[in-house]
Motif scaffolding. Structure first.
Motif, short mmCIF file in Angstrom:
data_model
loop_
_atom_site.label_atom_id
_atom_site.label_comp_id
_atom_site.label_asym_id
_atom_site.label_seq_id
_atom_site.Cartn_x
_atom_site.Cartn_y
_atom_site.Cartn_z
N LYS A 118 35.36 33.56 51.39
CA LYS A 118 35.55 34.52 52.70
C LYS A 118 36.78 34.98 52.36
CE LYS A 118 34.46 32.34 56.58
NZ LYS A 118 34.34 31.44 57.47
N TRP A 119 36.98 36.54 52.24
CA TRP A 119 38.19 37.04 51.62
C TRP A 119 38.25 38.36 52.59
CZ3 TRP A 119 38.80 37.28 45.73
CH2 TRP A 119 38.99 36.13 45.10
N PHE A 120 39.60 38.84 52.90
CA PHE A 120 39.69 39.93 53.43
C PHE A 120 40.81 40.60 52.58
CE2 PHE A 120 43.54 39.99 56.19
CZ PHE A 120 43.94 38.55 56.18
N SER A 121 41.16 42.02 52.83
CA SER A 121 42.07 42.90 52.29
C SER A 121 42.43 43.88 53.15
CB SER A 121 41.64 43.04 51.02
OG SER A 121 42.67 43.74 49.88
N VAL A 122 43.56 44.52 53.10
CA VAL A 122 43.93 45.73 53.93
C VAL A 122 44.46 46.73 52.74
CG1 VAL A 122 45.22 46.84 55.65
CG2 VAL A 122 44.71 44.34 55.76
N PRO A 123 43.47 47.39 51.79
CA PRO A 123 43.95 48.46 50.95
C PRO A 123 44.05 49.83 51.66
CG PRO A 123 41.73 48.16 50.93
CD PRO A 123 42.06 46.99 51.72
#
Ligand code: HAM
Length: 445
Positions: A118-123
């Motif tokens: 369960k990963w998140f990112s703000v690219p």
């Protein structure tokens, strides 16, 4: 050493600079402090909600090999790439979306990672789109994805997270809705209507634009993908059909029956979270990207003023396609551009100005060293503190303190230095008191 430039060359260059349009490129933004404050507010809220759902943050490179996108993203995004050959002769592209990078990163370490991942990112992402309301050539996007789960509960978790992100900004059921469907459902229906498997990607791309283009345009694109005219008209007419009606009309297809059953369970579980009122089944929702294989969803402003706020779905084949193990995956992307427009429209941008805690006024340059000692002692206690670099008059310094929104002004003059004191004015009330420096620092933590 480089040869010195001649005066004539320098003059020519200066003229060139003056003539050049110095604004940013079309579709690219400058973030002045007020814009930056809003961007940070958005990103802070994204991170807060993602963490609340148990997701951890990752990032990848902004430049990737071109092939990563040409293989799986689909025609539309590939046509919008900032792609070039680098100095080493590699074909590269600025990332237009995060999902291929995410799939590549997970695929490389999948065996060693506990599931579900369960990963998140703000690219920051780059697409050469026509700049317009809600669509620019760069944007920031919250990406939140799960790998290693086929359960309906994980579908619900991702949709609920997208809803909760918007609720955290103060948006409610009256502001936005989630439209959802299942790619297998629409492909099952299209196949039942006589569309060849090879025509499906083109049909999805055409249907994805049904709310932006004329029905004539959509029908023509569908025809190009091998969808017979009559079938295409039937698909467009499905707009308000519910699960029951679809089961009745296309019950002969096991793909349709299975996906309808899954959608029913999705609805029941979403109701159980208390967020059911935000969501509406819409059979025509297919999404433009090529890799989706199951649930697809988008978040839309209920007043119909903006482009999609968020989009996502299940992509169970992508990890394998980028060379990894066959692991199911799903997630969404939510951009900052439409979101900021929506928050402004609903008056939901909070006061984000950052005021100073203290401004230290020194009466003349002689007190500057004492003022510096106080300034740094206060900063050491975590307070936001400023002072006048030029030792200007006291009235001027008070004016600057007021403009900066300082909560307190601390005045140091010759008398105060001698006695080891200062005068503290609380700006909101105008109240002033003389206190010892030890007391000031003790009061300021
Ligand atoms: P997407 O629908 O292309 O999906 O983009 C998701 C969201 O990013 C859109 O709903 C919109 O808010 C924002 N967005 C997209 N393009 C632009 C643009 N040119 N300017 C401003 N905002 C934009 C994807 O990117 C998928 N990779 C999402 C995903 C993650 N699916 C599964 N996991």
């Amino acid at each position: 050493m480089r040869p010195a430039l001649s005066v004539a060359t320098l003059r020519r260059r200066r003229i060139h600079w003056r003539l050049m349009n110095m604004s940013s490129l079309p579709g690219f933004r400058d973030f002045y402090p007020a814009d930056m404050a809003l961007r940070l507010h958005i990103v802070r809220t994204w991170r807060e909600v993602a963490r609340r759902y148990g997701f951890v943050e990752y990032d990848g490179p902004p430049l990737e090999s071109l092939e990563l996108y040409t293989r799986k993203s689909g025609e539309e995004i590939v046509g919008q790439l900032y792609a070039f050959t680098d100095q080493g002769g590699r074909e590269v592209a600025l990332r237009p979306e995060m999902t291929p990078t995410f799939a590549r990163m997970v695929a490389a370490r999948a065996a060693g990672l506990p599931k579900p991942i369960k990963w998140f990112s703000v690219p920051q992402l780059f697409r050469h789109e026509r700049p317009q309301k809600g669509r620019l050539r760069e944007h920031f996007q919250l990406n939140l994805d799960i790998v290693g789960e086929t359960s309906v509960a994980s579908d619900v978790e991702v949709v609920a997270a997208a809803i909760d992100v918007l609720r955290e900004f103060g948006l409610g059921e009256e502001d936005f809705e989630v439209r959802y469907s299942d790619r297998r459902l629409i492909s099952g229906i299209l196949v039942e209507l006589g569309v060849p498997e090879t025509g499906l990607p083109g049909a999805f791309a055409a249907l994805d634009k049904a709310d932006r283009e004329s029905s004539e345009w959509v029908l023509d694109r569908l025809a190009e993908s091998g969808v017979p005219r009559g079938a295409a008209t039937d698909v467009l007419a499905l707009a308000d059909v519910d699960l029951q009606e679809l089961a009745h009309r296309f019950g002969g297809s096991s793909e349709v029956v299975d996906s309808l059953e899954r959608l029913r369970r999705f609805q029941t579980q979403l109701e159980a979270t208390g967020l059911g009122g935000f969501a509406r089944f819409d059979v025509r929702l297919v999404r433009g990207l090529a890799y989706y294989t199951g649930l697809v969803f988008e978040l839309w402003d209920r007043r119909g003023r903006f482009r999609a706020i968020c989009g996502g779905g299940r992509y169970d084949d992508l990890l394998e396609a980028v060379g990894g193990p066959a692991l199911p995956a799903l997630g969404f992307g939510m951009g900052d551009v439409v979101l900021a427009e929506l928050l402004r429209d609903r008056d939901l941008v909070p006061d984000l100005s950052v005021a100073l805690d203290d401004f230290v006024v020194h009466v003349s340059e002689e007190q500057l060293p004492e003022a510096l000692r106080i300034v740094h002692a206060l900063r050491g206690r975590g307070r936001r503190v400023a002072f006048d670099y030029r030792s200007r008059g006291v009235a001027r310094q008070f004016k600057v303190a007021h403009q900066a929104g300082a909560g307190r002004v601390i005045v140091v003059g010759p008398e105060e230095v001698e006695r080891g004191e200062c005068v503290v004015r609380t700006m909101a009330t105008g109240e002033e008191r003389r206190i010892g420096l030890a007391e000031l620092l003790a009061d300021s933590s």
